[in-house]
Design a protein around this motif. Structure first.
Motif, PDB file in Angstrom:
ATOM      1  N   GLU A   6       0.675  -1.041   0.071  1.00  0.00           N
ATOM      2  CA  GLU A   6       0.019   0.003  -0.344  1.00  0.00           C
ATOM      3  C   GLU A   6       1.412   1.195   0.121  1.00  0.00           C
ATOM      4  OE1 GLU A   6      -3.610   1.685   2.565  1.00  0.00           O
ATOM      5  OE2 GLU A   6      -2.094   0.495   3.003  1.00  0.00           O
ATOM      6  N   LYS A   7       0.607   2.063  -1.106  1.00  0.00           N
ATOM      7  CA  LYS A   7       1.135   3.199  -0.601  1.00  0.00           C
ATOM      8  C   LYS A   7       0.023   4.093  -0.511  1.00  0.00           C
ATOM      9  CE  LYS A   7       2.202   3.599  -4.886  1.00  0.00           C
ATOM     10  NZ  LYS A   7       2.024   1.876  -5.968  1.00  0.00           N
ATOM     11  N   LYS A   8       0.824   5.127   0.135  1.00  0.00           N
ATOM     12  CA  LYS A   8       0.088   6.435   1.200  1.00  0.00           C
ATOM     13  C   LYS A   8      -0.303   7.721  -0.439  1.00  0.00           C
ATOM     14  CE  LYS A   8       1.455   5.985   5.740  1.00  0.00           C
ATOM     15  NZ  LYS A   8       2.222   6.210   7.031  1.00  0.00           N
ATOM     16  N   GLN A   9      -0.922   8.308  -0.081  1.00  0.00           N
ATOM     17  CA  GLN A   9      -0.914   9.703  -1.327  1.00  0.00           C
ATOM     18  C   GLN A   9      -0.900  10.639   0.160  1.00  0.00           C
ATOM     19  OE1 GLN A   9      -2.466   9.377  -4.657  1.00  0.00           O
ATOM     20  NE2 GLN A   9      -2.496   6.922  -4.079  1.00  0.00           N
ATOM     21  N   GLN A  10       0.314  11.510  -0.897  1.00  0.00           N
ATOM     22  CA  GLN A  10       0.518  12.926  -0.802  1.00  0.00           C
ATOM     23  C   GLN A  10       1.295  13.810  -1.492  1.00  0.00           C
ATOM     24  OE1 GLN A  10       4.963  11.276   1.349  1.00  0.00           O
ATOM     25  NE2 GLN A  10       5.447  12.270  -0.277  1.00  0.00           N
ATOM     26  N   THR A  11       1.135  14.968  -1.155  1.00  0.00           N
ATOM     27  CA  THR A  11       1.579  15.971  -2.266  1.00  0.00           C
ATOM     28  C   THR A  11       3.151  15.859  -2.315  1.00  0.00           C
ATOM     29  OG1 THR A  11       0.154  17.333  -0.881  1.00  0.00           O
ATOM     30  CG2 THR A  11       1.486  18.656  -2.363  1.00  0.00           C
ATOM     31  N   GLN A  12       2.963  16.164  -3.505  1.00  0.00           N
ATOM     32  CA  GLN A  12       4.903  15.942  -4.208  1.00  0.00           C
ATOM     33  C   GLN A  12       4.743  16.741  -3.994  1.00  0.00           C
ATOM     34  OE1 GLN A  12       5.538  16.206  -8.806  1.00  0.00           O
ATOM     35  NE2 GLN A  12       5.187  13.912  -8.529  1.00  0.00           N
ATOM     36  N   GLY A  13       6.803  16.927  -3.617  1.00  0.00           N
ATOM     37  CA  GLY A  13       7.174  17.605  -3.495  1.00  0.00           C
ATOM     38  C   GLY A  13       8.116  18.165  -4.483  1.00  0.00           C
ATOM     39  N   PRO A  14       8.892  19.420  -4.680  1.00  0.00           N
ATOM     40  CA  PRO A  14       9.560  19.979  -5.023  1.00  0.00           C
ATOM     41  C   PRO A  14      10.050  19.005  -6.347  1.00  0.00           C
ATOM     42  CG  PRO A  14      10.511  21.178  -3.755  1.00  0.00           C
ATOM     43  CD  PRO A  14       9.688  19.644  -2.969  1.00  0.00           C
ATOM     44  N   GLU A  15      10.573  19.736  -7.988  1.00  0.00           N
ATOM     45  CA  GLU A  15      11.857  18.557  -8.647  1.00  0.00           C
ATOM     46  C   GLU A  15      13.175  18.833  -7.581  1.00  0.00           C
ATOM     47  OE1 GLU A  15      11.963  19.597 -13.438  1.00  0.00           O
ATOM     48  OE2 GLU A  15      13.176  20.493 -12.312  1.00  0.00           O
ATOM     49  N   VAL A  16      13.746  17.416  -7.408  1.00  0.00           N
ATOM     50  CA  VAL A  16      14.606  17.789  -7.046  1.00  0.00           C
ATOM     51  C   VAL A  16      15.310  17.071  -8.289  1.00  0.00           C
ATOM     52  CG1 VAL A  16      16.179  16.371  -5.502  1.00  0.00           C
ATOM     53  CG2 VAL A  16      13.980  16.697  -5.036  1.00  0.00           C
ATOM     54  N   LEU A  17      15.469  16.287  -8.962  1.00  0.00           N
ATOM     55  CA  LEU A  17      16.240  15.916 -10.330  1.00  0.00           C
ATOM     56  C   LEU A  17      15.163  15.873 -11.912  1.00  0.00           C
ATOM     57  CD1 LEU A  17      18.919  14.496 -11.143  1.00  0.00           C
ATOM     58  CD2 LEU A  17      17.536  12.370 -10.805  1.00  0.00           C
ATOM     59  N   ARG A  18      17.154  17.094 -12.707  1.00  0.00           N
ATOM     60  CA  ARG A  18      16.164  17.200 -14.078  1.00  0.00           C
ATOM     61  C   ARG A  18      16.722  16.549 -14.993  1.00  0.00           C
ATOM     62  NH1 ARG A  18      15.624  21.714 -16.760  1.00  0.00           N
ATOM     63  NH2 ARG A  18      16.558  22.894 -14.279  1.00  0.00           N
ATOM     64  N   VAL A  19      16.678  15.776 -15.854  1.00  0.00           N
ATOM     65  CA  VAL A  19      17.487  15.207 -16.825  1.00  0.00           C
ATOM     66  C   VAL A  19      16.625  15.710 -18.554  1.00  0.00           C
ATOM     67  CG1 VAL A  19      18.690  13.425 -18.014  1.00  0.00           C
ATOM     68  CG2 VAL A  19      18.580  12.776 -15.802  1.00  0.00           C
ATOM     69  N   GLU A  20      17.910  16.176 -19.000  1.00  0.00           N
ATOM     70  CA  GLU A  20      17.643  16.952 -20.523  1.00  0.00           C
ATOM     71  C   GLU A  20      17.936  16.148 -21.764  1.00  0.00           C
ATOM     72  OE1 GLU A  20      17.792  20.953 -19.394  1.00  0.00           O
ATOM     73  OE2 GLU A  20      16.075  20.884 -19.168  1.00  0.00           O
ATOM     74  N   GLN A  21      18.165  15.409 -21.993  1.00  0.00           N
ATOM     75  CA  GLN A  21      18.601  15.698 -23.692  1.00  0.00           C
ATOM     76  C   GLN A  21      19.896  14.579 -23.656  1.00  0.00           C
ATOM     77  OE1 GLN A  21      18.143  18.460 -26.032  1.00  0.00           O
ATOM     78  NE2 GLN A  21      16.739  19.113 -26.715  1.00  0.00           N
ATOM     79  N   LEU A  22      19.902  13.600 -22.670  1.00  0.00           N
ATOM     80  CA  LEU A  22      21.262  12.785 -22.474  1.00  0.00           C
ATOM     81  C   LEU A  22      21.509  12.309 -23.475  1.00  0.00           C
ATOM     82  CD1 LEU A  22      22.330  13.273 -19.958  1.00  0.00           C
ATOM     83  CD2 LEU A  22      21.853  11.065 -19.115  1.00  0.00           C
ATOM     84  N   TYR A  23      22.645  11.838 -23.696  1.00  0.00           N
ATOM     85  CA  TYR A  23      23.035  10.935 -24.379  1.00  0.00           C
ATOM     86  C   TYR A  23      24.333  10.040 -24.012  1.00  0.00           C
ATOM     87  CZ  TYR A  23      20.412  12.437 -27.999  1.00  0.00           C
ATOM     88  OH  TYR A  23      19.119  12.883 -29.430  1.00  0.00           O
ATOM     89  N   TYR A  24      24.916   8.617 -24.769  1.00  0.00           N
ATOM     90  CA  TYR A  24      25.700   8.610 -23.803  1.00  0.00           C
ATOM     91  C   TYR A  24      25.974   7.261 -25.874  1.00  0.00           C
ATOM     92  CZ  TYR A  24      29.559   5.629 -22.373  1.00  0.00           C
ATOM     93  OH  TYR A  24      30.667   4.768 -22.139  1.00  0.00           O
ATOM     94  N   VAL A  25      27.386   7.552 -25.742  1.00  0.00           N
ATOM     95  CA  VAL A  25      27.685   6.817 -26.959  1.00  0.00           C
ATOM     96  C   VAL A  25      29.414   6.195 -26.672  1.00  0.00           C
ATOM     97  CG1 VAL A  25      27.373   7.194 -30.222  1.00  0.00           C
ATOM     98  CG2 VAL A  25      26.462   8.238 -28.135  1.00  0.00           C
ATOM     99  N   PRO A  26      29.398   5.380 -27.073  1.00  0.00           N
ATOM    100  CA  PRO A  26      30.605   5.050 -26.354  1.00  0.00           C
ATOM    101  C   PRO A  26      31.674   4.868 -27.839  1.00  0.00           C
ATOM    102  CG  PRO A  26      29.231   3.287 -25.444  1.00  0.00           C
ATOM    103  CD  PRO A  26      28.152   3.919 -26.256  1.00  0.00           C
ATOM    104  N   PRO A  27      32.432   4.723 -27.878  1.00  0.00           N
ATOM    105  CA  PRO A  27      33.591   4.645 -29.056  1.00  0.00           C
ATOM    106  C   PRO A  27      32.610   4.291 -29.839  1.00  0.00           C
ATOM    107  CG  PRO A  27      35.195   5.726 -27.513  1.00  0.00           C
ATOM    108  CD  PRO A  27      33.786   5.620 -26.895  1.00  0.00           C
ATOM    109  N   MET A  28      33.140   4.269 -31.256  1.00  0.00           N
ATOM    110  CA  MET A  28      32.626   3.148 -32.127  1.00  0.00           C
ATOM    111  C   MET A  28      32.010   2.213 -31.445  1.00  0.00           C
ATOM    112  SD  MET A  28      35.109   3.398 -34.371  1.00  0.00           S
ATOM    113  CE  MET A  28      35.725   1.966 -35.258  1.00  0.00           C
ATOM    114  N   HIS A  29      30.433   2.724 -31.392  1.00  0.00           N
ATOM    115  CA  HIS A  29      29.884   2.191 -31.089  1.00  0.00           C
ATOM    116  C   HIS A  29      28.284   2.832 -30.731  1.00  0.00           C
ATOM    117  CE1 HIS A  29      26.397  -0.885 -28.639  1.00  0.00           C
ATOM    118  NE2 HIS A  29      28.180  -1.373 -28.241  1.00  0.00           N
ATOM    119  N   VAL A  30      26.668   2.108 -30.671  1.00  0.00           N
ATOM    120  CA  VAL A  30      25.854   2.671 -31.140  1.00  0.00           C
ATOM    121  C   VAL A  30      25.621   3.432 -29.804  1.00  0.00           C
ATOM    122  CG1 VAL A  30      25.485   1.095 -32.975  1.00  0.00           C
ATOM    123  CG2 VAL A  30      24.922   0.801 -30.380  1.00  0.00           C
ATOM    124  N   PRO A  31      24.903   4.144 -30.107  1.00  0.00           N
ATOM    125  CA  PRO A  31      24.146   5.123 -28.680  1.00  0.00           C
ATOM    126  C   PRO A  31      23.701   4.399 -28.021  1.00  0.00           C
ATOM    127  CG  PRO A  31      23.819   5.828 -30.955  1.00  0.00           C
ATOM    128  CD  PRO A  31      23.918   4.464 -31.017  1.00  0.00           C
TER     129      PRO A  31
END
Length: 263
Positions: A6-31
């Motif tokens: 069971e999960k209690k209902q609560q008011t969501q807090g402020p934004e803590v983490l935001r990720v924008e347009q993240l890419y990881y492409v190793p050398p000589m590899h597909v993303p």
């Protein structure tokens, strides 16, 4: 089948983490991570579902500071942290339950009190003015064992003597005792028994109620549905979609895991 908690209902807090347009492409590899964007708020669990090998591990390591992204931005409480190393992220309030505890979370030949210091040996209560504080560390470790129901004779027990479930509860407890603002929980119950699984789930839900922002990555759909407030699905390095858990069902999530875009 994992017990639905069971999960209690609560008011969501402020934004803590935001990720924008993240890419990881190793050398000589597909993303391996492609154009991933999301936000995570205090008091929220964002679950990332997907078949193993679709970029979840790389995303987790980037967020933990273990792997630099190729491009994109990561903001912690509004501050750009994409280039920060793990120690600095830890000090800033990021805790990490790694995917592979024996490779990344503990040292199997170290005693428990030394494992308790990993990632934080340079600060109180473990060290003071550059000197390790043995008594304080042992007291801290004993409290950790009691609080998180880790079955061990004493703090001098070598880590490899513990069962897998007790090793995982130790790792979970160590990370939670750092009072994080953000918790990266990667496969937090992989390879543990039902009792340990339920205990860890309750710990995560308690952290959520305390306002911690939790990113949960798991290949177990039961776990994702039991704990998450929102569910994101990762396929071939991309987020196929993000849906509130109350609007999600297994058929929809299954289709997204196969690459079908959310409609």
């Amino acid at each position: 089948i994992l017990e639905q908690l069971e999960k209690k209902q609560q008011t969501q807090g402020p934004e803590v983490l935001r990720v924008e347009q993240l890419y990881y492409v190793p050398p000589m590899h597909v993303p391996l991570v492609q154009n991933v964007s999301f936000s995570l708020h205090g008091g929220e669990i964002l679950g990332i579902a997907g078949v193993s090998g679709n970029g979840q591990s790389e995303l987790a390591e980037i967020l933990a500071g273990l792997r630099p992204p190729t491009s994109g931005n990561i903001f912690l409480n509004g501050q750009e942290v994409a280039a920060w190393p793990p120690r600095v992220l830890t000090n800033a309030g990021v805790a990490h339950i790694p995917e592979k505890r024996q490779e990344m979370g503990i040292v199997m030949d170290f005693p428990l009190h030394e494992n308790a210091m990993l990632g934080a040996f340079f600060r109180l209560p473990f060290s003071k003015q550059g000197l390790l504080q043995q008594k304080q560390t042992q007291r801290y470790t004993q409290n950790l064992l009691l609080t998180y129901s880790v079955r061990a004779k004493d703090v001098n027990v070598i880590m490899h003597e513990l069962s897998g479930g007790n090793q995982q509860k130790f790792v979970v407890g160590r990370e939670l005792e750092r009072h994080p603002a953000v918790l990266l929980a990667i496969q937090p119950t992989r390879g543990v028994d039902i009792g340990s699984t339920e205990f860890i789930h309750r710990q995560l839900l308690e952290q959520r109620e305390r306002g911690v922002a939790i990113l949960l990555i798991s290949t177990e759909l039961d776990e994702i549905f039991a704990l998450s407030d929102r569910i994101a699905v990762m396929y071939q390095g991309k987020f196929v979609g993000i849906v509130p858990v109350e609007k999600a069902n297994r058929e929809t999530i299954g289709l997204m895991m196969a690459g079908a875009a959310q409609t």
